[in-house]
Motif scaffolding. Structure first.
Motif, PDB file in Angstrom:
ATOM      1  N   UNK A 145      -7.189  -5.775  -7.352  1.00 13.91           N
ATOM      2  CA  UNK A 145      -6.240  -6.072  -8.434  1.00 13.91           C
ATOM      3  C   UNK A 145      -5.430  -4.874  -8.921  1.00 13.91           C
ATOM      4  N   UNK A 146      -5.990  -3.664  -8.850  1.00 13.94           N
ATOM      5  CA  UNK A 146      -5.262  -2.484  -9.330  1.00 13.94           C
ATOM      6  C   UNK A 146      -4.413  -1.830  -8.241  1.00 13.94           C
ATOM      7  N   UNK A 147      -4.504  -2.317  -7.025  1.00 13.84           N
ATOM      8  CA  UNK A 147      -3.835  -1.685  -5.889  1.00 13.84           C
ATOM      9  C   UNK A 147      -2.315  -1.782  -5.997  1.00 13.84           C
ATOM     10  N   UNK A 148      -1.601  -0.660  -6.031  1.00 18.71           N
ATOM     11  CA  UNK A 148      -0.144  -0.697  -6.152  1.00 18.71           C
ATOM     12  C   UNK A 148       0.546  -1.260  -4.911  1.00 18.71           C
ATOM     13  N   UNK A 149      -0.042  -1.054  -3.747  1.00 18.71           N
ATOM     14  CA  UNK A 149       0.563  -1.592  -2.525  1.00 18.71           C
ATOM     15  C   UNK A 149       0.370  -3.106  -2.467  1.00 18.71           C
ATOM     16  N   UNK A 150      -0.763  -3.587  -2.979  1.00 14.85           N
ATOM     17  CA  UNK A 150      -0.974  -5.034  -3.077  1.00 14.85           C
ATOM     18  C   UNK A 150       0.082  -5.650  -3.995  1.00 14.85           C
ATOM     19  N   UNK A 151       0.381  -4.945  -5.083  1.00 16.99           N
ATOM     20  CA  UNK A 151       1.405  -5.421  -6.010  1.00 16.99           C
ATOM     21  C   UNK A 151       2.763  -5.469  -5.318  1.00 16.99           C
ATOM     22  N   UNK A 179      -9.109  -0.708   3.470  1.00 14.68           N
ATOM     23  CA  UNK A 179      -8.148  -0.517   2.392  1.00 14.68           C
ATOM     24  C   UNK A 179      -7.421  -1.810   2.101  1.00 14.68           C
ATOM     25  N   UNK A 180      -6.605  -1.793   1.071  1.00  8.99           N
ATOM     26  CA  UNK A 180      -5.867  -2.989   0.690  1.00  8.99           C
ATOM     27  C   UNK A 180      -4.374  -2.675   0.566  1.00  8.99           C
ATOM     28  N   UNK A 181      -3.514  -3.668   0.826  1.00  8.14           N
ATOM     29  CA  UNK A 181      -3.860  -5.002   1.325  1.00  8.14           C
ATOM     30  C   UNK A 181      -4.231  -4.973   2.805  1.00  8.14           C
ATOM     31  N   UNK A 182      -5.125  -5.844   3.178  1.00 10.30           N
ATOM     32  CA  UNK A 182      -5.516  -5.970   4.580  1.00 10.30           C
ATOM     33  C   UNK A 182      -5.329  -7.408   5.022  1.00 10.30           C
ATOM     34  N   UNK A 236      -0.008  -2.276   5.958  1.00 16.63           N
ATOM     35  CA  UNK A 236       0.465  -3.367   5.104  1.00 16.63           C
ATOM     36  C   UNK A 236       1.759  -3.982   5.628  1.00 16.63           C
ATOM     37  N   UNK A 237       1.949  -5.252   5.317  1.00 25.39           N
ATOM     38  CA  UNK A 237       3.159  -5.983   5.708  1.00 25.39           C
ATOM     39  C   UNK A 237       4.022  -6.118   4.463  1.00 25.39           C
ATOM     40  N   UNK A 238       4.989  -5.237   4.318  1.00 24.80           N
ATOM     41  CA  UNK A 238       5.704  -5.133   3.046  1.00 24.80           C
ATOM     42  C   UNK A 238       7.109  -5.706   3.057  1.00 24.80           C
ATOM     43  N   UNK A 239       7.469  -6.395   4.133  1.00 27.26           N
ATOM     44  CA  UNK A 239       8.742  -7.111   4.150  1.00 27.26           C
ATOM     45  C   UNK A 239       8.500  -8.507   4.687  1.00 27.26           C
TER      46      UNK A 239
END
Length: 269
Positions: A102-108, A236-239, A252-255
């Motif tokens: 929940x606190x992960x900035x990359x997850x956000x 690590x997250x997101x995974x 991470x898949x950011x797009x």
């Protein structure tokens, strides 16, 4: 005055003096007894205070205690301790397992950029969504926000799968997701404030009570352990995992394009 009278007066005076000394001795004895008693009580109190302090210092924190507490699993879960959370249509042939803190900035960032696409794919039956919650960021700064938010997500899941997805999106939104160094999610009032932006959770007494009472704290700790013990190699997250394989080499898949490409290939594989 006769000698006899003088002698009698002296004798009476000596008797009065003796009696006064006896009374004074008794008063001194009583005083000493009181002092000793008070001192003993003070010593016992101090010892008791020290003992209490030692017990309190050695007493496990609420979150440590939650690790072994009896689990209350939210509705819409399955598996041991309710740690299997799968959302989607039964007709979907494959499951996308997503690991998040929940606190992960990359997850956000992922949720903000790709979340709408993920939700649409779930609704369209492209895949089922399996959520694995982590709390490792708390261990980096002795925080509580990841654990507390995960417990609150359990309370949302108990309302409905859609409430869970919507609440997760709200927590990760640009408006509500704090900087990684700010442990805002540790405060129940903040989590409830975010929940009030989700229609299914707004003024929901059962949800609010569950958050404030920590109903799903033990569940959150068991869920976190599933991340720690995962056999998919996610550290690590997101995974992202499908068919037991990490997608995109664990990156991470950011797009939306990257997500569609990588997940699309996994769906065909």
């Amino acid at each position: 005055m006769s000698n006899r009278n003088t002698q009698a007066a002296k004798t009476a005076a000596r008797e009065r003096l003796r009696q006064e000394r006896e009374r004074e001795a008794k008063r001194a004895k009583v005083k000493r007894q009181i002092v000793v008693a008070v001192s003993a009580i003070a010593v016992l109190a101090a010892a008791g205070g020290i003992g209490y302090a030692v017990v309190q210092a050695n007493k496990p924190s609420a979150w440590e205690a939650a690790k072994t507490a009896k689990v209350v699993a939210p509705a819409n879960t399955s598996g041991k301790d309710g740690t299997t959370v799968v959302i989607g249509k039964d007709s979907a042939k494959k499951t996308l397992k997503v690991f998040e803190d929940p606190r992960c900035p990359v997850c956000a960032e992922f949720e903000q950029k790709v979340g709408t696409t993920v939700h649409k794919d779930i609704d369209d039956g492209k895949f089922k969504f399996q959520y694995v919650g982590a709390t490792f960021i708390d261990s980096h700064d002795n925080g509580e926000g990841s654990k507390n938010a995960l417990s609150a997500l359990g309370a949302a899941l108990n309302v409905s799968p859609q409430a869970f997805l919507d609440y997760k999106s709200a927590l990760y939104s640009t408006k509500w997701h704090p900087d990684e160094t700010a442990d805002k999610f540790k405060d129940d009032s903040y989590l409830i404030k975010v929940a009030d932006t989700v229609p299914a959770l707004k003024n929901n007494t059962a949800f609010r009570d569950a958050v404030e009472k920590g109903t799903y704290d033990a569940w959150a700790m068991r869920m976190s352990k599933t991340f720690d013990d995962n056999k998919d190699g996610v550290t690590g997250t997101p995974g992202f995992v499908m068919d037991g394989k990490q997608l995109n080499g664990g990156s991470p898949l950011l797009t939306v394009d990257d997500f569609n490409k990588v997940v699309g290939a996994a769906l065909k594989g």
